[in-house]
Design a protein around this motif. Structure first.
Motif, PDB file in Angstrom:
ATOM      1  N   ASN A  68       0.817  -1.210   0.000  1.00  0.00           N
ATOM      2  CA  ASN A  68       0.000   0.000   0.000  1.00  0.00           C
ATOM      3  C   ASN A  68       0.858   1.270   0.000  1.00  0.00           C
ATOM      4  O   ASN A  68       0.664   2.175   0.814  1.00  0.00           O
ATOM      5  N   GLY A  69       1.782   1.317  -0.954  1.00  0.00           N
ATOM      6  CA  GLY A  69       2.661   2.467  -1.038  1.00  0.00           C
ATOM      7  C   GLY A  69       2.731   3.056  -2.430  1.00  0.00           C
ATOM      8  O   GLY A  69       2.307   2.451  -3.421  1.00  0.00           O
ATOM      9  N   ASP A 104       3.319   6.272   2.328  1.00  0.00           N
ATOM     10  CA  ASP A 104       2.421   5.291   2.942  1.00  0.00           C
ATOM     11  C   ASP A 104       0.985   5.718   2.661  1.00  0.00           C
ATOM     12  O   ASP A 104       0.468   6.656   3.279  1.00  0.00           O
ATOM     13  N   LEU A 105       0.348   5.041   1.721  1.00  0.00           N
ATOM     14  CA  LEU A 105      -1.007   5.431   1.317  1.00  0.00           C
ATOM     15  C   LEU A 105      -2.052   5.076   2.367  1.00  0.00           C
ATOM     16  O   LEU A 105      -3.143   5.648   2.382  1.00  0.00           O
ATOM     17  N   GLY A 106      -1.733   4.113   3.232  1.00  0.00           N
ATOM     18  CA  GLY A 106      -2.666   3.770   4.293  1.00  0.00           C
ATOM     19  C   GLY A 106      -2.959   4.940   5.205  1.00  0.00           C
ATOM     20  O   GLY A 106      -4.084   5.085   5.720  1.00  0.00           O
ATOM     21  N   THR A 132      -7.502   2.219   0.311  1.00  0.00           N
ATOM     22  CA  THR A 132      -7.722   0.800   0.537  1.00  0.00           C
ATOM     23  C   THR A 132      -6.586   0.005  -0.095  1.00  0.00           C
ATOM     24  O   THR A 132      -6.263   0.200  -1.257  1.00  0.00           O
ATOM     25  N   PRO A 133      -5.963  -0.903   0.652  1.00  0.00           N
ATOM     26  CA  PRO A 133      -4.837  -1.673   0.096  1.00  0.00           C
ATOM     27  C   PRO A 133      -5.252  -2.512  -1.096  1.00  0.00           C
ATOM     28  O   PRO A 133      -6.344  -3.111  -1.055  1.00  0.00           O
ATOM     29  N   GLY A 188     -10.137  -4.468  -4.966  1.00  0.00           N
ATOM     30  CA  GLY A 188     -11.454  -3.901  -4.720  1.00  0.00           C
ATOM     31  C   GLY A 188     -11.925  -2.898  -5.733  1.00  0.00           C
ATOM     32  O   GLY A 188     -13.120  -2.641  -5.853  1.00  0.00           O
ATOM     33  N   GLY A 189     -10.992  -2.270  -6.470  1.00  0.00           N
ATOM     34  CA  GLY A 189     -11.383  -1.339  -7.520  1.00  0.00           C
ATOM     35  C   GLY A 189     -11.669   0.072  -7.054  1.00  0.00           C
ATOM     36  O   GLY A 189     -12.279   0.850  -7.789  1.00  0.00           O
ATOM     37  N   GLN A 190     -11.211   0.419  -5.846  1.00  0.00           N
ATOM     38  CA  GLN A 190     -11.427   1.795  -5.373  1.00  0.00           C
ATOM     39  C   GLN A 190     -10.533   2.742  -6.177  1.00  0.00           C
ATOM     40  O   GLN A 190      -9.322   2.573  -6.229  1.00  0.00           O
TER      41      GLN A 190
END
Length: 323
Positions: free
Chosen positions: A126-127, A143-145, A150-151, A176-178
């Motif tokens: 998730n980066g 760090d996108l979290g 969403t990872p 998930g496609g977010q």
């Protein structure tokens, strides 16, 4: 564990459907087939499986950059020369690939942004990685979290000049496609901070690479985007809204019968759509029929955020993974 399951899944589908050779199954949708053709160039010499995202090197459209050993800590970005036919379409490779830069956990998004900084999706950690021009390391990791993403990111793209939402950085998470808009700002070190992440829409198919269709391309009468759909084994076509985001109700198949559709890139000379496959033979596919894009200097505008002041254009099945 995920890597082993991904391999099992690919073999299961291949046996069940008789698709040991991904290229044999590739089909351009009938609506587009009279105009667009797909050519399988095979595996890229010297690039280890599995493939991640790809792009053509800034300032050198005869050099391809492509991720190898995708989604792993040992992932790297590789460089290889390409050959072209009499109409300037890429038709092969002129050499064997060599390491270009570190690209740990690389995935379907490898894109140039402002100042020719390379932005790379990092899955499953998730980066967002950033590599400065001339560097061989990942100079910055975001760090996108911490921003609520969403990872984990699969695809990336800067909306090109002339499109609604031009200059904005788009990111889509697999599986998930977010779909997000990321606002970025210079950090004073030659790289960029991500100041916010806005969830815009959620799309299906297990999305990865993102390709904005060059304006004026046949059968695309409105601004549109193609998305490599890893989980669905397809490439989907969407119309986009005023923010450069896919409009859900407009999706239609562009290509089907794939295994492992991954990265997405544009050939700035011809407008061809290039995409890689993660597994599925680890291959490079070229789709011809699009019109050439504007000159590179107008292709990636500086992001129009309140914190980034631009003085000019610069010239980015919920059961996969993976691996």
């Amino acid at each position: 564990m995920k890597r082993a399951f991904k391999t099992f899944l690919f073999l299961f589908l291949s046996i069940g459907l008789g698709l040991f050779n991904q290229a044999l199954a590739l089909t351009v949708d009938p609506f587009y087939a009279g105009t667009y053709t797909a050519v399988d160039l095979g595996s890229v010499p010297g690039v280890p499986a599995n493939y991640g995202g790809l792009t053509l090197k800034s300032g050198d459209s005869n050099t391809l950059l492509i991720g190898g050993a995708a989604n792993t800590a040992s992932g790297q970005l590789y460089s290889i020369g390409v050959t072209r036919d009499g109409s300037s379409h890429i038709n092969g490779f002129s050499s064997k690939a060599s390491v270009f830069a570190d690209a740990a956990y690389n995935d379907g998004g490898v894109v140039y942004g402002p100042g020719d900084v390379l932005f790379l999706a990092r899955w499953p950690v998730n980066g967002l990685g950033e590599t400065k021009p001339g560097s061989t390391i990942t100079d910055k990791i975001v760090d996108l979290g911490l921003l609520g993403v969403t990872p984990s990111p699969g695809g990336l793209a800067f909306v090109p000049s002339g499109f609604p939402g031009a200059g904005k950085l788009k990111l889509v998470s697999w599986s998930g496609g977010q779909w997000y808009t990321l606002n970025i700002a210079p950090d004073g070190l030659g790289t960029f901070d991500v100041t916010s992440a806005t969830h815009e829409v959620t799309i299906g198919g297990g999305p990865e690479g993102i390709f904005y269709v060059p304006t004026g391309s046949p059968l695309f009468g409105t601004p549109s985007v193609l998305v490599s759909e890893y989980s669905a084994g397809a490439v989907g076509a969407y119309e986009i809204n005023s923010n450069g985001d896919p409009i859900l109700g407009t999706r239609r198949d562009f290509i089907t019968g794939l295994s492992g559709a991954e990265g997405a890139a544009i050939d700035p000379i011809t407008g061809d759509f290039l995409f890689s496959t993660f597994g599925g033979g680890n291959r490079l596919i070229v789709v011809k029929g699009f019109v050439p894009p504007p000159p590179p200097g107008g292709q990636v505008p500086e992001p129009a955020t309140g914190v980034l002041l631009a003085s000019g254009m610069a010239g980015i099945l919920a059961w996969r993974r993976r691996k």
